[in-house]
Design a protein around this motif. Structure first.
Motif, PDB file in Angstrom:
ATOM      1  N   PHE A  62      45.987  32.086  32.980  1.00 49.25           N
ATOM      2  CA  PHE A  62      45.192  32.596  34.091  1.00 49.25           C
ATOM      3  C   PHE A  62      43.996  33.394  33.599  1.00 49.25           C
ATOM      4  O   PHE A  62      44.049  34.055  32.559  1.00 49.25           O
ATOM      5  CB  PHE A  62      46.048  33.510  34.975  1.00 49.25           C
ATOM      6  N   GLY A  63      42.926  33.358  34.395  1.00 43.50           N
ATOM      7  CA  GLY A  63      41.812  34.270  34.190  1.00 43.50           C
ATOM      8  C   GLY A  63      42.133  35.623  34.789  1.00 43.50           C
ATOM      9  O   GLY A  63      43.240  35.859  35.276  1.00 43.50           O
ATOM     10  N   LYS A  64      41.164  36.527  34.752  1.00 49.74           N
ATOM     11  CA  LYS A  64      41.390  37.894  35.243  1.00 49.74           C
ATOM     12  C   LYS A  64      41.099  38.032  36.731  1.00 49.74           C
ATOM     13  O   LYS A  64      41.373  39.066  37.323  1.00 49.74           O
ATOM     14  CB  LYS A  64      40.541  38.884  34.439  1.00 49.74           C
ATOM     15  N   GLY A  65      40.534  37.023  37.324  1.00 49.79           N
ATOM     16  CA  GLY A  65      40.391  37.009  38.770  1.00 49.79           C
ATOM     17  C   GLY A  65      39.062  37.497  39.298  1.00 49.79           C
ATOM     18  O   GLY A  65      38.342  38.254  38.640  1.00 49.79           O
ATOM     19  N   THR A  66      38.739  37.028  40.507  1.00 43.95           N
ATOM     20  CA  THR A  66      37.606  37.534  41.287  1.00 43.95           C
ATOM     21  C   THR A  66      38.180  38.233  42.503  1.00 43.95           C
ATOM     22  O   THR A  66      38.964  37.645  43.245  1.00 43.95           O
ATOM     23  CB  THR A  66      36.689  36.392  41.748  1.00 43.95           C
ATOM     24  N   HIS A  67      37.773  39.500  42.701  1.00 46.03           N
ATOM     25  CA  HIS A  67      38.236  40.224  43.879  1.00 46.03           C
ATOM     26  C   HIS A  67      37.223  40.028  44.999  1.00 46.03           C
ATOM     27  O   HIS A  67      36.084  40.458  44.885  1.00 46.03           O
ATOM     28  CB  HIS A  67      38.405  41.701  43.557  1.00 46.03           C
ATOM     29  N   LEU A  68      37.662  39.362  46.057  1.00 47.24           N
ATOM     30  CA  LEU A  68      36.791  39.030  47.175  1.00 47.24           C
ATOM     31  C   LEU A  68      37.072  39.942  48.351  1.00 47.24           C
ATOM     32  O   LEU A  68      38.236  40.085  48.766  1.00 47.24           O
ATOM     33  CB  LEU A  68      37.010  37.568  47.591  1.00 47.24           C
ATOM     34  N   ILE A  69      36.016  40.548  48.871  1.00 48.89           N
ATOM     35  CA  ILE A  69      36.139  41.395  50.059  1.00 48.89           C
ATOM     36  C   ILE A  69      35.271  40.796  51.155  1.00 48.89           C
ATOM     37  O   ILE A  69      34.072  40.556  50.944  1.00 48.89           O
ATOM     38  CB  ILE A  69      35.689  42.842  49.771  1.00 48.89           C
ATOM     39  N   ILE A  70      35.881  40.556  52.301  1.00 45.69           N
ATOM     40  CA  ILE A  70      35.160  40.037  53.461  1.00 45.69           C
ATOM     41  C   ILE A  70      34.958  41.199  54.431  1.00 45.69           C
ATOM     42  O   ILE A  70      35.922  41.766  54.952  1.00 45.69           O
ATOM     43  CB  ILE A  70      35.921  38.903  54.158  1.00 45.69           C
ATOM     44  N   GLN A  71      33.706  41.535  54.669  1.00 45.77           N
ATOM     45  CA  GLN A  71      33.383  42.652  55.560  1.00 45.77           C
ATOM     46  C   GLN A  71      33.240  42.148  56.986  1.00 45.77           C
ATOM     47  O   GLN A  71      32.561  41.161  57.225  1.00 45.77           O
ATOM     48  CB  GLN A  71      32.074  43.295  55.098  1.00 45.77           C
ATOM     49  N   PRO A  72      33.879  42.837  57.939  1.00 45.16           N
ATOM     50  CA  PRO A  72      33.808  42.376  59.326  1.00 45.16           C
ATOM     51  C   PRO A  72      32.422  42.591  59.938  1.00 45.16           C
ATOM     52  O   PRO A  72      31.630  43.365  59.433  1.00 45.16           O
ATOM     53  CB  PRO A  72      34.860  43.242  60.048  1.00 45.16           C
TER      54      PRO A  72
END
Lengths: 110, 111
Positions: free
Chosen positions: A100-110
Motif C-alpha cells: 500500500f501507499g501512504k494514502g490521500t486524505h480527501l475532505i469534501i466541504q459542504p
C-alpha cells in the motif's frame, strides 16, 4: 517496502466537484487496486484494474492505469460529503498480499 | 458479504505483556494477513498465511509471531509488548488473486 505513492497527500474540495488522486509505483505489477478508509475503520476495496486494462469504471469512480508511466489515477465525480476518507492505492506483490501507499486524505466541504 | 472480525477495537496493555490479537473470517478464504498502520508510514505487512498451519514473514515481522490452527482464524501474537508496537492493527483475508477484505482494526496502546 512501499510500492505505491499517492499524490496529493491531502485534498480538500467542495461538494459536487470532481476529485482526482494519483498513484505512482516502481516495479511491474499484476494489478492495481484502490481502497477507501473512513476514519478509524478498516479499508474497503473500491476497484481493481489489471495490468492489461487501461480504464475501468464503477459508479462515480473512474480508474486509469498507464503501465508505461507506472501510474494510476482515481477520479471521483460529483463528490459527496460521504466521500470524505483516505484513499489508498495498492499493488499486488505476486501471491504475497498487497503493498500500500501512504494514502490521500480527501475532505469534501459542504 | 465477507465478514472479517477482529476481537477488540481498543486494547491497552503494559510493556512486557504477551498480547493476542484475534481475527476471524467467515468466507473460507485461504489467505489471511496482518498489517499495522502508523501515521506517515501507511500500512505495513507483518505476517501472512496461505493455509492452515502455514505462515510467511512480511516486511516487519520482528517482535511478532502468528498462529493459524484453523482456516477461519489468524492470530497475531506480541510475545513481549513494547511501546513501539503501539499502533492500529488490521487483519485481512482474500481468495487467491482477489481483493483484500479488512476487519475494522484493533487500536493497541502499550504503556
Amino acid at each position: 517496502s512501499q510500492q505505491g505513492e499517492e499524490d496529493p497527500q491531502a485534498l480538500s474540495i467542495q461538494e459536487g466537484e470532481n476529485a482526482t488522486m494519483n498513484c505512482s509505483y516502481k516495479t511491474s505489477i499484476n494489478n492495481l487496486q484502490w481502497y477507501r478508509q473512513n476514519s478509524g475503520r478498516g479499508l474497503v476495496h473500491l476497484i481493481l484494474i489489471r495490468s492489461n486494462e487501461r480504464e475501468k469504471h464503477s459508479g462515480r469512480l473512474r480508474v486509469t492505469l498507464d503501465t508505461s508511466k507506472k501510474s494510476s489515477s482515481l477520479l471521483i465525480t460529483a463528490s459527496r460529503a460521504a466521500d470524505t476518507a483516505s484513499y489508498f492505492c495498492a499493488t499486488a506483490r505476486g501471491a504475497d498480499g498487497l503493498t500500500f501507499g501512504k494514502g490521500t486524505h480527501l475532505i469534501i466541504q459542504p | 458479504d465477507v465478514k472479517v472480525t477482529q476481537s477488540s477495537r481498543y486494547l491497552v496493555k503494559r510493556t512486557g505483556e504477551k498480547v493476542f490479537l484475534e481475527c476471524v473470517q467467515d468466507m473460507d478464504h485461504e489467505n489471511m494477513f496482518w498489517y499495522r498502520q502508523d501515521p506517515g508510514l501507511g500500512l505495513r505487512l507483518i505476517y501472512f498465511s496461505y493455509d492452515v498451519k502455514m505462515k510467511e514473514k512480511g516486511d516487519i515481522p520482528e517482535g511478532y509471531s502468528v498462529s493459524r490452527e484453523k482456516k477461519e482464524r489468524f492470530s497475531l501474537i506480541l510475545e513481549s509488548a513494547s511501546t513501539n508496537q503501539t499502533s492500529m492493527y488490521l487483519c485481512a483475508s482474500r481468495i487467491d488473486g482477489g481483493p483484500l477484505h479488512f476487519g475494522n482494526g484493533t487500536r493497541l496502546t502499550v504503556t
